[in-house]
Motif scaffolding. Structure first.
Motif, PDB file in Angstrom:
ATOM      1  N   SER A 154       0.854  -1.094  -0.157  1.00 15.68           N
ATOM      2  CA  SER A 154      -0.034   0.057  -0.133  1.00 15.68           C
ATOM      3  C   SER A 154       0.936   1.281   0.032  1.00 15.68           C
ATOM      4  O   SER A 154       1.818   1.405   0.822  1.00 15.68           O
ATOM      5  N   PHE A 155       0.781   2.086  -1.064  1.00 13.81           N
ATOM      6  CA  PHE A 155       1.886   3.209  -1.326  1.00 13.81           C
ATOM      7  C   PHE A 155       1.354   4.249  -0.288  1.00 13.81           C
ATOM      8  O   PHE A 155       0.171   4.680   0.054  1.00 13.81           O
ATOM      9  N   LYS A 156       2.478   5.102   0.029  1.00 15.15           N
ATOM     10  CA  LYS A 156       2.186   6.230   0.846  1.00 15.15           C
ATOM     11  C   LYS A 156       2.982   7.299  -0.031  1.00 15.15           C
ATOM     12  O   LYS A 156       4.064   7.628  -0.017  1.00 15.15           O
ATOM     13  N   LEU A 157       1.914   8.265  -0.326  1.00 16.33           N
ATOM     14  CA  LEU A 157       2.518   9.226  -1.366  1.00 16.33           C
ATOM     15  C   LEU A 157       2.652  10.763  -0.613  1.00 16.33           C
ATOM     16  O   LEU A 157       1.550  10.961   0.158  1.00 16.33           O
ATOM     17  N   ASN A 158       3.670  11.336  -0.935  1.00 18.57           N
ATOM     18  CA  ASN A 158       3.735  12.605  -0.510  1.00 18.57           C
ATOM     19  C   ASN A 158       4.200  13.513  -1.737  1.00 18.57           C
ATOM     20  O   ASN A 158       4.499  12.914  -2.701  1.00 18.57           O
ATOM     21  N   HIS A 159       3.834  14.713  -1.492  1.00 14.73           N
ATOM     22  CA  HIS A 159       4.203  15.888  -2.571  1.00 14.73           C
ATOM     23  C   HIS A 159       5.043  16.898  -1.970  1.00 14.73           C
ATOM     24  O   HIS A 159       4.688  17.320  -1.018  1.00 14.73           O
ATOM     25  N   THR A 160       6.144  17.205  -2.748  1.00 14.47           N
ATOM     26  CA  THR A 160       6.915  18.582  -2.429  1.00 14.47           C
ATOM     27  C   THR A 160       6.797  19.134  -3.832  1.00 14.47           C
ATOM     28  O   THR A 160       6.689  18.783  -4.859  1.00 14.47           O
ATOM     29  N   THR A 161       6.598  20.709  -3.694  1.00 18.81           N
ATOM     30  CA  THR A 161       6.173  21.349  -4.800  1.00 18.81           C
ATOM     31  C   THR A 161       7.370  22.375  -4.977  1.00 18.81           C
ATOM     32  O   THR A 161       7.517  23.408  -4.393  1.00 18.81           O
ATOM     33  N   THR A 162       7.886  22.421  -6.508  1.00 19.13           N
ATOM     34  CA  THR A 162       8.542  23.749  -6.833  1.00 19.13           C
ATOM     35  C   THR A 162       7.709  23.798  -8.260  1.00 19.13           C
ATOM     36  O   THR A 162       7.798  22.883  -9.144  1.00 19.13           O
ATOM     37  N   LEU A 163       7.418  24.973  -8.447  1.00 19.71           N
ATOM     38  CA  LEU A 163       6.539  25.357  -9.736  1.00 19.71           C
ATOM     39  C   LEU A 163       7.451  25.101 -10.993  1.00 19.71           C
ATOM     40  O   LEU A 163       8.442  25.888 -10.791  1.00 19.71           O
ATOM     41  N   CYS A 164       7.047  24.552 -12.086  1.00 16.08           N
ATOM     42  CA  CYS A 164       7.776  24.626 -13.106  1.00 16.08           C
ATOM     43  C   CYS A 164       7.846  25.887 -13.905  1.00 16.08           C
ATOM     44  O   CYS A 164       6.753  26.481 -14.122  1.00 16.08           O
ATOM     45  N   PRO A 165       8.904  26.511 -13.944  1.00 18.52           N
ATOM     46  CA  PRO A 165       8.898  27.921 -14.665  1.00 18.52           C
ATOM     47  C   PRO A 165       8.633  28.045 -15.915  1.00 18.52           C
ATOM     48  O   PRO A 165       8.398  28.953 -16.704  1.00 18.52           O
ATOM     49  N   GLY A 166       8.795  26.603 -16.790  1.00 21.18           N
ATOM     50  CA  GLY A 166       8.754  26.738 -18.418  1.00 21.18           C
ATOM     51  C   GLY A 166       7.287  26.784 -18.743  1.00 21.18           C
ATOM     52  O   GLY A 166       7.131  26.920 -19.996  1.00 21.18           O
ATOM     53  N   ASN A 167       6.344  26.623 -18.014  1.00 21.43           N
ATOM     54  CA  ASN A 167       5.008  26.827 -18.559  1.00 21.43           C
ATOM     55  C   ASN A 167       4.030  27.443 -17.487  1.00 21.43           C
ATOM     56  O   ASN A 167       4.303  27.445 -16.260  1.00 21.43           O
ATOM     57  N   PRO A 168       2.943  28.127 -17.810  1.00 20.71           N
ATOM     58  CA  PRO A 168       2.341  29.083 -17.076  1.00 20.71           C
ATOM     59  C   PRO A 168       1.448  28.330 -16.019  1.00 20.71           C
ATOM     60  O   PRO A 168       1.327  29.064 -15.200  1.00 20.71           O
ATOM     61  N   LEU A 169       1.251  27.238 -16.157  1.00 18.78           N
ATOM     62  CA  LEU A 169       0.482  26.222 -15.241  1.00 18.78           C
ATOM     63  C   LEU A 169       1.496  26.162 -14.023  1.00 18.78           C
ATOM     64  O   LEU A 169       0.919  25.378 -12.930  1.00 18.78           O
ATOM     65  N   GLY A 170       2.777  25.816 -14.422  1.00 23.75           N
ATOM     66  CA  GLY A 170       4.011  25.229 -13.559  1.00 23.75           C
ATOM     67  C   GLY A 170       3.820  23.871 -13.403  1.00 23.75           C
ATOM     68  O   GLY A 170       4.067  23.293 -12.359  1.00 23.75           O
ATOM     69  N   VAL A 171       3.123  23.286 -14.328  1.00 22.20           N
ATOM     70  CA  VAL A 171       2.942  21.493 -14.108  1.00 22.20           C
ATOM     71  C   VAL A 171       4.218  20.918 -14.896  1.00 22.20           C
ATOM     72  O   VAL A 171       4.918  21.628 -15.609  1.00 22.20           O
ATOM     73  N   LYS A 172       4.534  19.642 -14.246  1.00 23.98           N
ATOM     74  CA  LYS A 172       5.628  19.087 -14.731  1.00 23.98           C
ATOM     75  C   LYS A 172       5.360  17.760 -15.433  1.00 23.98           C
ATOM     76  O   LYS A 172       5.998  17.274 -16.227  1.00 23.98           O
ATOM     77  N   GLY A 173       4.239  17.196 -15.172  1.00 20.58           N
ATOM     78  CA  GLY A 173       3.863  15.656 -15.591  1.00 20.58           C
ATOM     79  C   GLY A 173       4.230  14.667 -14.503  1.00 20.58           C
ATOM     80  O   GLY A 173       5.197  14.972 -13.891  1.00 20.58           O
ATOM     81  N   CYS A 174       3.292  13.630 -14.368  1.00 19.43           N
ATOM     82  CA  CYS A 174       3.433  12.663 -13.353  1.00 19.43           C
ATOM     83  C   CYS A 174       3.149  11.362 -14.112  1.00 19.43           C
ATOM     84  O   CYS A 174       3.286  10.202 -13.369  1.00 19.43           O
ATOM     85  N   GLY A 175       3.005  11.202 -15.241  1.00 18.93           N
ATOM     86  CA  GLY A 175       2.534   9.816 -15.917  1.00 18.93           C
ATOM     87  C   GLY A 175       3.740   8.821 -15.752  1.00 18.93           C
ATOM     88  O   GLY A 175       3.208   7.483 -15.761  1.00 18.93           O
ATOM     89  N   GLU A 176       4.702   8.804 -15.581  1.00 18.11           N
ATOM     90  CA  GLU A 176       6.190   7.810 -15.749  1.00 18.11           C
ATOM     91  C   GLU A 176       6.830   7.879 -14.569  1.00 18.11           C
ATOM     92  O   GLU A 176       7.555   6.816 -14.329  1.00 18.11           O
ATOM     93  N   ALA A 177       6.685   8.775 -13.838  1.00 16.77           N
ATOM     94  CA  ALA A 177       7.753   9.051 -12.383  1.00 16.77           C
ATOM     95  C   ALA A 177       7.936   7.462 -11.544  1.00 16.77           C
ATOM     96  O   ALA A 177       8.993   6.755 -11.459  1.00 16.77           O
ATOM     97  N   GLY A 178       6.607   7.071 -11.421  1.00 18.62           N
ATOM     98  CA  GLY A 178       6.626   5.713 -10.825  1.00 18.62           C
ATOM     99  C   GLY A 178       7.355   4.612 -11.462  1.00 18.62           C
ATOM    100  O   GLY A 178       8.331   4.027 -10.650  1.00 18.62           O
ATOM    101  N   ALA A 179       7.239   4.485 -12.584  1.00 16.54           N
ATOM    102  CA  ALA A 179       7.979   3.504 -13.380  1.00 16.54           C
ATOM    103  C   ALA A 179       9.447   3.836 -13.595  1.00 16.54           C
ATOM    104  O   ALA A 179      10.390   2.996 -13.608  1.00 16.54           O
ATOM    105  N   ILE A 180       9.596   5.151 -13.272  1.00 14.67           N
ATOM    106  CA  ILE A 180      11.032   5.477 -13.328  1.00 14.67           C
ATOM    107  C   ILE A 180      12.158   5.416 -12.249  1.00 14.67           C
ATOM    108  O   ILE A 180      13.115   5.033 -12.070  1.00 14.67           O
TER     109      ILE A 180
END
Ligand SMILES: Cc1cc2nc3c(=O)[nH]c(=O)nc-3n(C[C@H](O)[C@H](O)[C@H](O)COP(=O)(O)OP(=O)(O)OC[C@H]3O[C@@H](n4cnc5c(N)ncnc54)[C@H](O)[C@@H]3O)c2cc1C
Lengths: 266, 779
Positions: B719-745
């Motif tokens: 059972s996974f325990k997830l946490n988030h720390t955040t630095t906003l991505c300066p490269g796009n106005p939404l500040g998003v980075k993407g989350c689709g592959e992280a776990g597999a990486i």
């Protein structure tokens, strides 16, 4: 799947008669082995004769000295049978470990032992408990029934009707799951008869299918305890070796699972 | 954020149809007069096709046509392409062999198609396929990297002597060698990155539908990027010109990269539909998926790390052999090069890096991008090395990492990537706290007293996502631009349609993309429809892969939204007789700031379409489009820690705890992000413990079904325990980075680091099956 003719007889006699008429007939029970091979076009029966609806082939009977499971009883029914759980808990437990819920609600004891997959669970119980296999023609002892990989003493068209397990003094089963298929990578059933005899059978390990393990039987006969097996050496000769387990690993598992089965048996 | 805006865990809109069996997948589509295709596939890994006799099959019931590889060549259908050109260190271009959609002369992997039977029913097609007689002359096969590169190995393609496709390098070799010469300590590891079968839940499928009167083709296909499919099919495969080809990717049941590529079966279905004058459907079964979906990973690597006396990393040297299989799949060349070696700096300040990558042909299924694509392989190398270094130097693995973390941004690595932002220490802290890292020694001692082997393993990953800046990827050899496009249509009644080039095949775009609209306009997401997956509806798009849909696709939507809002404000100002600059949008209303004057969005939309009273010179309508091309990749990063126990008697691993601390920038929908991380972790753990595609020496796939290929199941996972720390991505106005592959990486290194810690033996290959772990303990 190739074309086939499906039959649903209501008695064992009718089933046997239909079998005799078909050019290349096959009995069907839970279908969890037969249907996949038909879908892969690896089997092409002319007639499929469904035993699953024959009332005489379904049910668990428990007497003072034996548990009789009729051939088309599902694994789930055995696992959940109160009388079976009470009489031979290790047997009901074994049934509860087979496959997943879908498999347990379709697969049957008759199909399992007729198929005699070298990694199937039931053969270990049948052999270790010294059960007898009843067919529409005769009674076959466990020691005579299993004849190697996917081979049994059954004649062409012979129908298993029931399996009778003598109630032991103690019995235990320990299964190490094959990571992919969840059959037994190695499973060991240990039993001590009421007369004090010890029988141990391992499945999933040998190249020839289910087998007795004399070294463990001897050690347990002398001293019925997990510790008694510490010094026992199981040879890897003749054991299966594949990407999921080398023969020396399986040899180790025979011993470790036997120890755990003894502990479970109490 | 509002209940449905950015940051809200909105329940997925699309799940109602998926969970009630109402999804519409390619196989659900039934066209008038549709025929069914069954491929005749090679049982051999390497063989000459001496002859194909189709006469008996042609006479079978229901057979419409039997078509062979020679016919597809005669019709000048193009060979399959590889869309990323790699140049070897000696300056020569990569050496690519021809890959016809069906093999006319030579087959090079088990499962390669040589012919196709088209019949009235699937069963008739199967019956007839068995009656096609193919005379093969078997050739010796090279079933893995070692077999392919050894002297005298069977030669697969005349174009690639010694089966080497390219020998590519990155970084400064001389400087890196010098760093190793002057190093106080050197750590080295041999690593196998195991080969994986993607196994999306929905097998691939395609329907080709040729309309003779219109000379127009439609392809329904299981694609992550229908526009790319159309482009490739028209520009390179010669089957149909782009304006005469519509590609529809309806509901698609998972892709994980394997549905990026344009496969032979899609080409054949389309081409054959013209040949037989009827729609042609092919739906693969699971066995075909195992044999023909592009596999993932499959590297052999020697990796070395140089450290100075103060335990600062001074150099990293890597030599990797990558198995690309029998043919070069669409993006295969880029995966072990620009998607792999550019991430070898990990989260660390490493002044000197040199990597050499040699990609080889083998008689196996083609290998291409699979969830993470190159980055899991890189992260595994770096994080196994760091852990090994800590053990060798007898320092705490967390401390060694911390000492070498990059702490100032932007940071230019020696291998192309310029990290824009991050806080690696914060993720590591969060993960260590979540797992009570400080208490581990006590837990290990207690476990030992109970006869259990307990271990802990860290993995601090970084990835480059939002696969993106067109100019950058172009300069590195990519054959396409990697921007995204969007169109926002406000209908006359004020409902909204968003047309996006991103494709959703499980990611939840139909929810998250609506949340942006809800955030900006304050309208409920039920008023918004996301339209994707159809080249006739959506202007253009590069599709979904590389965790790019939020960073690139959603930003394109934002850009189009801004244009729509600007026009709507002008209309509202005109209607309200106010200044455009005073208009604010709130809760679906256009308000004049500081007054009680307002007009609702539907009224603005209606005004735009009736055009009775618009500002002078304004065009009617309320619909805007945008193309967005970012300036950099995004860099999601994080720390995973795994704690587990090993049963030394059986080698079986049981998880005690698995914690993640990811930095994905801004989260649009935290619940969906969690789901993505769970799935990614399952695949990463699957690679570490369970999954592995195995070929025997003759090139037969041993793990060709779920009876032998261990797919992760729920009870294999903690059972996974997830946490988030955040630095906003300066490269796009939404500040998003993407989350689709992280776990597999990130996950697999954490697991292997934990097991090797538990058993005290660092020599352990993936998948770490009980058998392998037991041997690592007992010899
Ligand atoms: C996914 C999956 C997982 C499984 N996991 C396990 C596991 O963990 N452990 C395990 O032991 N098994 C496992 N099985 C096997 C399953 O439990 C059944 O025991 C097995 O499929 C055979 O039983 P059946 O009733 O389905 O037989 P069927 O498939 O119907 O028949 C099998 C064969 O037996 C013959 N037969 C059937 N009944 C009789 C009879 N009364 N007399 C004579 N011949 C007969 C049939 O003609 C056929 O040749 C698994 C199967 C699947 C599909």
């Amino acid at each position: 799947m190739y074309e086939t003719t499906y039959h649903r007889p209501s008695s064992v006699e009718e089933a046997a008669a239909l079998f005799a008429k078909g050019s290349e007939a096959k009995y069907l029970a839970g279908g969890h082995t037969l249907i996949p091979v038909m879908k892969q076009r690896l089997a092409a029966p002319s007639d499929v004769i469904d035993l699953g609806k024959i009332k005489d082939l379904i049910g668990v009977d428990v007497s003072s000295d034996a548990v009789t499971i009729k051939a088309a009883t599902t694994h789930s029914d055995v696992a959940q049978s109160g009388p079976a759980q009470k009489a031979i808990p290790a047997l009901a437990y074994l049934a509860s470990l087979i496959g997943d819920p879908a498999v347990r609600h379709r697969g049957t004891i008759g199909g399992s032992i007729a198929n005699n997959d070298p990694a199937a669970d039931y053969p270990a119980a049948v052999l270790a408990l010294g059960a007898t296999v009843k067919t529409n023609k005769r009674t076959i002892s466990a020691d005579d029934f299993f004849k190697g990989l996917f081979a049994t003493a059954l004649a062409d068209g012979e129908i298993i009707t029931a399996v009778t397990f003598p109630i032991p003094a103690k019995a235990g089963y320990a299964k190490f799951l094959h990571p992919a298929s969840r059959f037994a990578l190695t499973g060991v059933f240990v039993a001590k008869t009421k007369a004090g005899d010890v029988r141990v059978a391992a499945t999933g390990a040998s190249q020839n299918g289910v087998m007795r393990v004399p070294a463990i039987e001897a050690a347990l006969k002398a001293n019925w305890s997990a510790a008694a097996l510490d010094g026992v050496n199981i040879s890897a000769d003749g054991l299966m070796s594949d990407i999921h387990g080398s023969s020396d690993y399986r040899a180790n598992l025979i011993k470790v699972m036997a120890q755990r089965a003894v502990t479970a048996a109490g | 954020m509002g209940v449905e805006g950015i940051g809200a865990s909105v329940v997925r809109k699309e799940d109602r149809r998926f969970t009630t069996g109402k999804g519409r997948y390619v196989d659900d589509i039934k066209l008038m007069g549709m025929t069914h295709a069954q491929f005749v596939r090679s049982p051999h890994a390497h063989a000459k096709v001496k002859s194909i006799d189709t006469s008996a099959a042609m006479k079978m019931p229901g057979v419409v046509a039997v078509l062979t590889g020679q016919q597809i060549v005669d019709d000048k259908v193009g060979n399959l392409i590889c869309g990323w050109a790699i140049t070897s260190k000696d300056g020569t271009p990569m050496k690519m062999g021809a890959w016809p959609a069906m093999a006319p002369e030579t087959v090079r992997f088990v499962g390669q198609a040589v012919a196709v039977v088209i019949a009235e029913t699937k069963n008739q097609a199967k019956d007839a396929a068995e009656a096609v007689v193919v005379d093969y002359e078997e050739l010796p096969a090279a079933a893995d990297i070692r077999a392919a590169i050894k002297p005298g190995a069977p030669q697969l393609h005349p174009e690639a002597p010694g089966n080497v496709i390219y020998d590519w390098t990155i970084g400064d070799e001389a400087a890196t060698d010098a760093a190793f010469k002057s190093a106080a300590n050197v750590v080295s590891l041999d690593i196998t990155n195991n080969r994986l079968v993607p196994n999306a839940m929905e097998p691939r499928a395609a329907i080709g539908d040729y309309n003779e009167a219109e000379e127009h083709f439609t392809l329904y296909t299981t694609s992550q990027n229908p526009h790319v499919a159309r482009l490739v099919l028209s520009a390179f495969y010669n089957i149909a010109p782009e304006h005469k080809l519509r590609v529809v990717a309806p509901d698609v049941g998972g892709g994980f990269g394997s549905k990026i590529f344009i496969y032979p079966e899609e080409m054949v279905a389309l081409w054959a539909s013209k040949k037989v004058g009827r729609p042609v459907k092919w739906t693969g079964d699971r066995s075909e998926a195992f044999l023909t979906d592009a596999h993932g990973r499959d590297h052999l690597t020697k990796a070395e790390l140089a450290l100075d006396a103060g335990n600062k990393i001074t150099g990293l040297r890597v030599k990797t052999y990558a198995n690309l299989g029998a043919y070069m799949s669409l993006f295969s060349s880029s995966v072990p090069t620009y998607l792999y070696a550019t991430l070898l700096s990990g989260q660390y300040n490493i002044p000197n890096i040199f990597a050499e990558v040699i990609s080889v042909y083998t008689n196996t299924t083609p290998v291409d991008a699979y969830r993470g694509a190159g980055r899991p392989e890189a992260s595994f190398v770096v994080e196994r090395l760091l852990e090994t270094a800590a053990r060798q130097l007898k320092v705490d693995p967390a401390e060694l990492r911390r000492k070498n973390f990059i702490t100032t941004f932007p940071h230019q690595t020696p291998v192309i990537m310029a990290y824009d932002v991050g806080d690696f220490g914060a993720s590591l802290d969060a993960a260590m706290k979540a797992i009570d890292y400080a208490g581990f020694a006590g837990r290990k001692a207690k476990a030992k007293s109970e006869g259990k082997l307990r271990g802990i393993g860290l993995s601090c990953y970084i990835e480059a996502c939002g696969i993106a800046p067109s100019k950058a990827v172009g300069s590195l050899g990519a054959g396409v631009g990697l921007w995204e496009s969007a169109e926002v249509r406000v209908n006359p009644v004020g409902t909204i349609e968003i047309l996006t080039g991103s494709h959703s095949h499980g990611q939840g775009h139909e929810t998250t993309f609506c949340q942006l609209v809800a955030e900006r306009l304050g309208v409920p997401i039920s008023q918004v429809q996301i339209v994707h997956g159809d080249t006739d509806k959506v202007q253009f798009g590069m599709g979904t892969y590389g965790s790019r849909s939020a960073a690139v696709g959603l930003t394109a939507i934002l850009k189009a939204m801004e244009k729509v809002e600007s026009k709507a404000k002008k209309i509202a100002a005109h209607q309200l007789e106010a200044s455009e600059n005073d208009i604010v949008i709130e809760g679906g209303m256009f308000k004049v700031a500081g007054t009680d004057k307002s007009i609702a969005l539907p009224m603005v939309a209606l005004a735009a379409y009736t055009a009775h009273n618009l500002p002078d010179g304004m065009e009617p309508g309320l619909k805007e489009g945008a193309f967005y091309d970012p300036t950099n990749f995004t860099f999601p990063a994080g720390a995973y820690i795994c704690e587990l126990e090993v049963d030394s008697a059986t080698g079986k691993t049981s998880f005690v705890n698995f914690v993640a601390a990811d930095d994905f920038g801004r989260l649009i929908n935290p619940m969906i992000v969690e789901g993505q991380v769970h799935g990614g972790l399952a695949q990463g753990i699957g690679q570490a413990l369970l999954e592995g595609a195995v070929y025997d020496s003759s090139g037969q796939l041993v793990t060709a079904s779920f009876m032998d290929y261990t797919m992760p199941r729920a009870d294999d996972l903690p059972s996974f325990k997830l946490n988030h720390t955040t630095t906003l991505c300066p490269g796009n106005p939404l500040g998003v980075k993407g989350c689709g592959e992280a776990g597999a990486i990130g996950a697999s290194a954490a697991v292997i680091n934990a097991i090797t810690d538990a058993i005290g033996n660092n020599k352990l290959e993936m998948p770490a099956t009980p058998d392998r772990v037991w041997h690592a303990i007992h010899g």
